[in-house]
Design an enzyme around this catalytic site. Sequence first.
Site, PDB file in Angstrom:
ATOM      1  N   VAL A 133      16.342   3.487 -18.683  1.00 11.15           N
ATOM      2  CA  VAL A 133      16.385   3.531 -20.296  1.00 11.15           C
ATOM      3  C   VAL A 133      14.638   3.084 -20.524  1.00 11.15           C
ATOM      4  CG1 VAL A 133      17.122   2.577 -22.376  1.00 11.15           C
ATOM      5  CG2 VAL A 133      19.137   3.080 -20.665  1.00 11.15           C
ATOM      6  N   PRO A 134      13.694   3.825 -20.786  1.00 10.27           N
ATOM      7  CA  PRO A 134      12.282   4.111 -20.218  1.00 10.27           C
ATOM      8  C   PRO A 134      12.014   3.292 -20.692  1.00 10.27           C
ATOM      9  CG  PRO A 134      12.827   5.822 -20.970  1.00 10.27           C
ATOM     10  CD  PRO A 134      14.401   5.414 -20.789  1.00 10.27           C
ATOM     11  N   CYS A 135      11.790   1.964 -21.651  1.00 15.56           N
ATOM     12  CA  CYS A 135      10.876   1.066 -22.160  1.00 15.56           C
ATOM     13  C   CYS A 135      10.083   0.508 -21.633  1.00 15.56           C
ATOM     14  CB  CYS A 135      11.852  -0.643 -22.454  1.00 15.56           C
ATOM     15  SG  CYS A 135      12.415  -1.328 -20.661  1.00 15.56           S
ATOM     16  N   HIS A 136       9.470   0.977 -20.567  1.00 12.06           N
ATOM     17  CA  HIS A 136       8.092   0.604 -20.159  1.00 12.06           C
ATOM     18  C   HIS A 136       7.693   1.726 -20.779  1.00 12.06           C
ATOM     19  CE1 HIS A 136      10.512   3.542 -17.159  1.00 12.06           C
ATOM     20  NE2 HIS A 136       9.039   4.327 -17.185  1.00 12.06           N
ATOM     21  N   ARG A 137       8.145   3.027 -21.488  1.00 14.44           N
ATOM     22  CA  ARG A 137       7.217   4.488 -21.888  1.00 14.44           C
ATOM     23  C   ARG A 137       7.098   3.506 -23.248  1.00 14.44           C
ATOM     24  NH1 ARG A 137      10.728   8.006 -20.000  1.00 14.44           N
ATOM     25  NH2 ARG A 137      10.419   8.215 -17.535  1.00 14.44           N
TER      26      ARG A 137
END
Length: 169
Positions: A133-137
């Site tokens: 779940v790409p919270c780094h984006r």
Amino acid sequence: MDKFKTHYDSPIGGITMIADGEALLGLWFDGHTEDADDDNAVWTDDLPIFGLAFRWLDEYFAGRKPKVHVPIRLEGTPFREEIWALLREVPYGETVSYGELAHRLESKHADGRKVSARAVGGAVHHNPVGIIVPCHRVIGADGSLTGYAGGLDVKARLLRLEGVLEKPD
């Protein structure tokens, strides 16, 4: 509910995962969150869900957009769950600002409810399944790297891997 835990050695640091046997419940870089400490979880590598997660991570860290589907069970407030659903829509190799996520959520509701970028940031920060779940984006409105539970250095490395940031000289 039974919980199980495993460990993955990534090229940028160890990752701890927790699952219920059917779905992934958590994925964190070691040492960057208290949530990964679940004393009730049984250590094992022998679960199909962990095999899927390992394959996903292997593809990701090889610099490819993963094609493996990893079942995930996210539990949080309705607001957080809406934000996490929006995170899953951010394509590999792209970024979005906290403000853009707020606007996307506002657009989904016809009641005129306003959503602040700060509230979005709080929900993003509590994402229990990092990377997949790409919270780094999620970045600041000015394009700056802001907040990441795994640390800004890890966030930068993930974005470089996806081709969003240039590789350092």
